[in-house]
Design a protein around this motif. Structure first.
Motif, short mmCIF file in Angstrom:
data_model
loop_
_atom_site.label_atom_id
_atom_site.label_comp_id
_atom_site.label_asym_id
_atom_site.label_seq_id
_atom_site.Cartn_x
_atom_site.Cartn_y
_atom_site.Cartn_z
N ASN A 1 7.40 -114.70 75.28
CA ASN A 1 8.70 -114.06 75.31
C ASN A 1 9.48 -114.21 74.01
OD1 ASN A 1 10.80 -112.63 76.42
ND2 ASN A 1 11.76 -114.43 77.33
N VAL A 2 8.78 -114.03 72.90
CA VAL A 2 9.53 -114.04 71.65
C VAL A 2 9.72 -112.61 71.16
CG1 VAL A 2 9.06 -116.35 70.79
CG2 VAL A 2 7.39 -114.56 70.40
N GLU A 3 10.95 -112.30 70.91
CA GLU A 3 11.27 -110.98 70.41
C GLU A 3 12.40 -111.09 69.42
OE1 GLU A 3 12.09 -108.07 73.45
OE2 GLU A 3 10.21 -108.66 74.44
N VAL A 4 12.48 -110.10 68.58
CA VAL A 4 13.62 -110.07 67.67
C VAL A 4 14.88 -109.94 68.52
CG1 VAL A 4 14.72 -108.79 65.82
CG2 VAL A 4 12.22 -108.99 65.89
N PRO A 5 15.82 -110.88 68.35
CA PRO A 5 16.99 -110.85 69.23
C PRO A 5 17.93 -109.70 68.91
CG PRO A 5 17.21 -112.59 67.62
CD PRO A 5 15.84 -112.00 67.42
N GLU A 6 18.61 -109.23 69.92
CA GLU A 6 19.69 -108.27 69.72
C GLU A 6 20.77 -108.96 68.90
OE1 GLU A 6 19.79 -105.14 71.18
OE2 GLU A 6 17.72 -105.54 71.81
N TYR B 1 8.49 -114.56 61.14
CA TYR B 1 7.47 -115.22 61.94
C TYR B 1 7.12 -114.37 63.16
CZ TYR B 1 5.13 -118.15 65.20
OH TYR B 1 4.22 -118.61 66.09
N ILE B 2 8.15 -113.91 63.86
CA ILE B 2 7.91 -113.16 65.10
C ILE B 2 7.13 -111.88 64.81
CG2 ILE B 2 9.06 -111.78 66.89
CD1 ILE B 2 11.29 -113.91 66.86
N LYS B 3 7.48 -111.21 63.73
CA LYS B 3 6.79 -109.97 63.39
C LYS B 3 5.32 -110.23 63.11
CE LYS B 3 10.60 -107.12 61.86
NZ LYS B 3 11.49 -106.81 60.74
N LYS B 4 5.09 -111.30 62.34
CA LYS B 4 3.72 -111.65 62.00
C LYS B 4 2.95 -112.02 63.27
CE LYS B 4 2.36 -115.06 59.00
NZ LYS B 4 2.78 -115.99 57.94
N TYR B 5 3.61 -112.82 64.09
CA TYR B 5 2.99 -113.31 65.30
C TYR B 5 2.64 -112.15 66.23
CZ TYR B 5 2.41 -115.99 69.60
OH TYR B 5 1.92 -116.53 70.74
N ARG C 1 2.13 -109.08 65.46
CA ARG C 1 1.07 -108.25 64.89
C ARG C 1 -0.30 -108.86 65.18
NH1 ARG C 1 4.02 -106.96 60.37
NH2 ARG C 1 3.25 -108.76 59.25
N SER C 2 -0.37 -110.18 65.00
CA SER C 2 -1.67 -110.82 65.13
C SER C 2 -2.09 -111.02 66.58
CB SER C 2 -1.68 -112.16 64.39
OG SER C 2 -0.71 -113.00 64.95
N ALA C 3 -1.12 -111.20 67.46
CA ALA C 3 -1.46 -111.41 68.87
C ALA C 3 -0.51 -110.63 69.76
CB ALA C 3 -1.41 -112.90 69.21
N PRO C 4 -0.61 -109.31 69.73
CA PRO C 4 0.39 -108.47 70.40
C PRO C 4 0.51 -108.75 71.90
CG PRO C 4 -1.48 -107.16 69.64
CD PRO C 4 -1.68 -108.53 69.12
N ASP C 5 -0.56 -109.19 72.53
CA ASP C 5 -0.49 -109.35 73.98
C ASP C 5 0.19 -110.64 74.40
OD1 ASP C 5 -1.79 -106.98 74.11
OD2 ASP C 5 -3.79 -107.93 74.14
N ASP C 6 0.23 -111.58 73.46
CA ASP C 6 0.80 -112.88 73.79
C ASP C 6 2.31 -112.88 73.89
OD1 ASP C 6 -1.39 -114.28 74.16
OD2 ASP C 6 -1.14 -115.65 72.47
N LYS C 7 2.91 -111.85 73.30
CA LYS C 7 4.36 -111.94 73.13
C LYS C 7 5.10 -111.99 74.47
CE LYS C 7 5.53 -107.10 72.60
NZ LYS C 7 6.10 -106.10 71.72
N PHE C 8 4.50 -111.40 75.49
CA PHE C 8 5.17 -111.45 76.78
C PHE C 8 5.06 -112.83 77.41
CE2 PHE C 8 3.95 -107.03 76.12
CZ PHE C 8 5.22 -106.49 76.09
#
Lengths: 189, 394
Positions: free
Chosen positions: A101-106, A85-89, A91-98
């Motif tokens: 704050n969703v990122e692939v967790p360590e 989901y996060i990868k797709k998200y 890709r489609s809205a790269p600026d929103d991720k900040f």
């Protein structure tokens, strides 16, 4: 309602029994959603992701040797679904991720997310291990927020009994949860 | 470091430490774990803070499996509908249910207080055989595999869920004089079958009665049915076999057919599987001759008979313990269900006539059937003060 007490028959699950499937759902659902929410940080999305994992489980009917491999499978499936989901998200809205704050967790974080989910299961088991009547009163009162009158009606017991069971639940929890009890007092009491 | 599964032991140790019920060796284990990684320590410190743990617990409680199981069920249902739809549009709905039922499925209705439906026990009554002299024999475990009566040179033996009438010699039918009737009463919650003296086999559905002579006379074989029965009539050209119900009379030679004639239902159906039968309604001379696959539907309201086509052995699927509700109304389904499981129910306004299709194996526990009905009829079945309520799904 808290659902950590649902035990299910592992054999029956392997035989693809629907009852066992649903009981397994009750067993793991809250913790898995909690875990997914740690990663995607959205309640409804977490629900969707976890339900889809169970839907896939229902279709694929995997068979397991033991409960640990089942649990590992479930957590890993939820983790993978979150990552997809996060990868797709992103890709489609790269600026929103900040913003979200969703990122692939360590992997370090992932481990602690799992630990926390499982810890909550264990803690709620303590509540579940109260005697039956006592637990029902406790849940209706502190989780469903029913009035004494309503509890008395629903459980078909007198209001005085409700009051005394409530006191008993508090007492037992105080003994069983000790340190945690004082931390929890403002959620439940 | 890849750390995938969290060991149970560690989870318990941390829990016990948080709850204040840990022993020394657990504290030691905790210390080691805390020392292993800074992140671990941060985590534990957070859990020890009132705000930390209570936030997490509230969050956890947001995810309520007993609510969300409904969403999962409907996702499963939709998925199965979709995948089968292309091929078998007509049977899509049924198929989804069959898949659930055939998998041996017990779909357990979630047991949050609002929805608790206690398992409604099968009724413990037994079938009862009443002899012409009025003596009654309970057909329970105690009489199983033994001869329960002998009359007119016919032995009546009880084996599991069946009675077998065996003539001691070939010439029973010679019993002259008036024919006296015995009666087999099948209570709610079970089926029973009987082999009559002539070899005719009758399966009786729950809540049904068959009156029959232990020895038929020379001229005819006549029985009286209330409820539902499936008949496999032994051929005997000399003595026609006649089944009477409250309003109808069915005359046959040798054949297989199913009659459903419950007093509390608005219609009575007679379905022919094999052979030929003729049916008449009391007070009317008109004869309806059925061909195999035809069903005669008698309406108790109008007194009329309509003959329909295309019926098969499925009408008697109850013999195999299968509930078939193919195009029945919700009202009819619940009349049938309450015959199997003793419960009172209330169907909310407007739902009574809702037509549903599906089938289910009759399980030990009515809840599985309820949840199948919940899915196919899109209703909500709950119990309030001992009564099963059927409501529109919110």
């Amino acid at each position: 309602m808290v659902r950590t007490d649902h035990l299910f028959s592992f054999e029956k699950l392997n035989e693809h029994d629907n009852g066992a499937f649903e009981q397994m759902f009750h067993c793991y659902y809250s913790a898995l959603c909690f875990y997914a929410d740690k990663i995607v940080k959205d309640n409804d999305l977490s629900r969707d992701i976890v339900q889809d994992v169970f839907l896939k489980f229902y279709e694929k009917k995997p068979v397991f040797d033991n409960i640990i491999s089942l649990r590992t499978y479930l957590y890993r499936s939820v983790f993978n679904a979150c990552i997809n989901y996060i990868k797709k998200y992103n890709r489609s809205a790269p600026d929103d991720k900040f913003v979200r704050n969703v990122e692939v967790p360590e992997s370090e974080d992932n481990y602690l997310y799992q630990l926390e989910s499982r810890l909550l299961d264990e803690i709620f088991l303590g509540i579940k291990s109260l005697p039956d009547k006592c637990r029902q009163v406790f849940e209706l009162s502190y989780i469903e927020r029913c009035s004494i009158k309503e509890i008395s009606r629903r459980l078909n017991i007198s209001e005085n009994t409700v009051k005394s069971q409530k006191a008993r639940a508090k007492q037992l929890l105080k003994e069983r949860l000790r340190d945690l009890y004082s931390l929890l007092s403002f959620i439940f009491f | 470091m890849e750390r995938n599964d969290v060991p149970d032991r560690l989870v318990r140790t941390i829990k016990d430490c948080l709850l204040g019920i840990a022993n020394d060796s657990q504290f030691e284990e905790l210390e080691q774990w805390l020392a292993a990684d800074k992140a671990n320590r941060r985590f534990y410190e957070r859990m020890k803070m009132p705000s930390g743990i209570s936030e997490s617990m509230k969050k956890y409680l947001d995810f309520d499996s007993s609510e969300d199981i409904r969403q999962l069920r409907s996702k499963i249902r939709r998925k199965y509908r979709k995948s089968i739809f292309g091929r078998m549009i007509r049977y899509a709905g049924i198929a989804a249910v069959i898949i659930l039922a055939v998998l041996g499925g017990r779909i357990i209705i979630d047991s949050s207080d609002k929805h608790v439906i206690p398992i409604i026990g099968k009724i413990s009554e037994t079938a009862v055989l009443t002899m012409p002299d009025g003596s009654m024999i309970a057909l329970d475990k105690s009489t199983e595999n033994s001869r329960v009566a002998t009359r007119e040179n016919v032995d009546i033996v009880h084996t599991e869920n069946s009675l077998i009438c065996t003539p001691q010699s070939d010439n029973v039918a010679s019993a002259s004089g008036e024919i006296s009737f015995s009666s087999l009463n099948v209570p709610r919650g079970m089926t029973f079958n009987i082999t009559l003296e002539d070899g005719t086999h009758v399966w009786l559905n729950a809540d049904s009665r068959l009156r029959f002579p232990v020895a038929f006379g020379d001229s005819q074989r006549r029985v009286i049915l209330e409820g539902e029965g499936y008949f496999e009539v032994a051929p005997d050209a000399k003595r026609p076999f006649i089944v009477e119900t409250a309003n109808q009379k069915v005359t046959v030679l040798g054949t297989q057919f199913n009659i459903s004639a419950y007093p509390n239902e608005t219609r009575q159906t007679t379905t022919l599987i094999e052979g030929s039968i003729s049916l008449s309604v009391s007070g009317s001379a008109e004869q309806f001759v059925l061909k195999p696959g035809q069903q005669a539907v008698f309406s108790c309201k109008t007194g009329g008979v309509v003959v329909k086509e295309g019926y098969t052995e499925e009408v008697s699927s109850w013999r195999e313990g299968i509930f078939l509700f193919d195009g029945d109304t919700l009202g009819e389904v619940f009349v049938k269900l309450s015959r199997w499981y003793d419960f009172d129910y209330y169907i909310n306004d407007g739902l009574e006539g809702k037509i549903i299709r599906g089938n289910a194996r009759i399980p030990d526990d009515v809840n599985s059937i309820f949840s199948i009905i919940e899915m196919v009829a899109r209703v909500e079945i709950t119990q309030k003060s001992g009564i099963i309520h059927i409501d529109t799904k919110e």
